[in-house]
Design a protein around this motif. Structure first.
Motif, mmCIF file in Angstrom:
data_model
loop_
_atom_site.group_PDB
_atom_site.id
_atom_site.type_symbol
_atom_site.label_atom_id
_atom_site.label_comp_id
_atom_site.label_asym_id
_atom_site.label_seq_id
_atom_site.Cartn_x
_atom_site.Cartn_y
_atom_site.Cartn_z
ATOM 1 N N ILE A 10 -101.272 0.105 -32.309
ATOM 2 C CA ILE A 10 -102.080 1.646 -31.548
ATOM 3 C C ILE A 10 -102.575 1.974 -32.399
ATOM 4 C CG2 ILE A 10 -103.035 3.246 -29.844
ATOM 5 C CD1 ILE A 10 -101.912 0.475 -28.335
ATOM 6 N N LEU A 11 -104.197 1.886 -33.466
ATOM 7 C CA LEU A 11 -105.420 3.016 -34.307
ATOM 8 C C LEU A 11 -105.357 4.279 -33.363
ATOM 9 C CD1 LEU A 11 -106.182 3.284 -36.982
ATOM 10 C CD2 LEU A 11 -108.577 2.422 -35.299
ATOM 11 N N PHE A 12 -104.429 5.308 -34.638
ATOM 12 C CA PHE A 12 -104.955 6.471 -34.329
ATOM 13 C C PHE A 12 -105.681 7.401 -35.220
ATOM 14 C CE2 PHE A 12 -101.458 5.570 -31.724
ATOM 15 C CZ PHE A 12 -100.593 6.891 -30.285
ATOM 16 N N SER A 116 -89.426 10.291 -27.435
ATOM 17 C CA SER A 116 -91.268 10.305 -28.408
ATOM 18 C C SER A 116 -91.442 11.821 -29.582
ATOM 19 C CB SER A 116 -92.219 10.980 -27.138
ATOM 20 O OG SER A 116 -91.208 12.514 -26.436
ATOM 21 N N LYS A 117 -90.335 11.574 -29.738
ATOM 22 C CA LYS A 117 -90.447 12.628 -31.142
ATOM 23 C C LYS A 117 -89.038 12.629 -31.647
ATOM 24 C CE LYS A 117 -89.123 17.554 -31.240
ATOM 25 N NZ LYS A 117 -88.530 17.676 -32.757
ATOM 26 N N ILE A 148 -100.761 12.640 -30.917
ATOM 27 C CA ILE A 148 -99.887 12.376 -31.498
ATOM 28 C C ILE A 148 -100.116 13.662 -32.668
ATOM 29 C CG2 ILE A 148 -97.868 11.657 -33.615
ATOM 30 C CD1 ILE A 148 -98.534 9.055 -32.904
ATOM 31 N N TYR A 149 -98.542 14.918 -32.370
ATOM 32 C CA TYR A 149 -98.910 16.056 -32.997
ATOM 33 C C TYR A 149 -97.597 16.223 -34.492
ATOM 34 C CZ TYR A 149 -100.604 17.140 -28.217
ATOM 35 O OH TYR A 149 -101.711 17.372 -27.909
ATOM 36 N N ALA A 186 -103.158 13.637 -34.023
ATOM 37 C CA ALA A 186 -104.115 12.442 -33.989
ATOM 38 C C ALA A 186 -104.551 11.472 -32.819
ATOM 39 C CB ALA A 186 -103.527 11.658 -35.334
ATOM 40 N N SER A 187 -104.673 10.822 -32.281
ATOM 41 C CA SER A 187 -105.614 10.622 -31.451
ATOM 42 C C SER A 187 -105.814 8.819 -31.115
ATOM 43 C CB SER A 187 -106.125 11.373 -30.467
ATOM 44 O OG SER A 187 -105.929 12.406 -30.302
#
Length: 188
Positions: A10-12, A116-117, A148-149, A186-187
């Motif tokens: 998946i591209l972020f 997720s972390k 993503i943070y 980033a999304s």
């Protein structure tokens, strides 16, 4: 910690409005008072591909590919315009080399049960003033919804990139190492 479903390539893309890069430079005045000078910019861009799935080395793994994050050095601002101009013309020479880039071709990080972390140290190439140097970043990152943070910190030596730390007639000196701090959203 939320668990993630598997996904692949998946591209972020970095959200410039929500991301920041900054430097933290220790400065000594007349060999006595130390302060940390901070300069920052929101002109940070880039992208990466991300996969989360099963792997042999852990419950799950995170695969990062084609990461390239760029920072516009011309837009770095501190609380002192004279300093900012000197950084552009003398030290970073951002008038000649306006962009710093951090890249990682491919990196696999073990993950615990599709969490997720993550808290990890990643290593990539930092390119400043036509010089590339391998630099580790300590990062904390998490995924929420489709974003993503990332919070990352590192330290660099100015001499790695071909210049001495800034100094002014012995009145004040910037000390190595210089801290680098990034906050990236980033999304997909």
């Amino acid at each position: 910690v939320k668990q993630l479903d598997s996904f692949s390539d998946i591209l972020f893309e970095v959200d410039t409005k929500k991301s920041t890069a900054r430097y933290l430079a220790p400065k000594v005045f007349l060999n006595t008072n130390e302060e940390v000078v901070i300069g920052e910019t929101k002109n940070i861009s880039g992208s990466f591909q991300l996969s989360v799935g099963e792997c042999d080395s852990s419950d799950s793994c995170i695969l990062i590919k084609n990461l390239k994050i760029s920072v516009d050095l011309l837009s770095l601002k501190s609380n002192n315009g004279i300093r900012d101009n000197a950084i552009k013309s003398k030290w970073l020479e951002s008038d000649l080399y306006p962009t710093a880039t951090y890249s990682i071709e491919e990196l696999i990080l073990p993950n615990n049960n599709f969490d997720s972390k993550i808290d990890e140290t990643v290593t990539g190439y930092l390119f400043i003033r036509d010089v590339s140097y391998i630099v580790p970043f300590s990062i904390s990152a998490y995924m929420e919804n489709d974003s993503i943070y990332v919070y990352g910190v590192s330290q660099i030596e100015t001499i790695w990139f071909g210049f001495d730390p800034p100094s002014k007639f012995g009145a004040w000196d910037v000390l190595n190492p210089i801290g680098i701090e990034v906050e990236i959203v980033a999304s997909r």
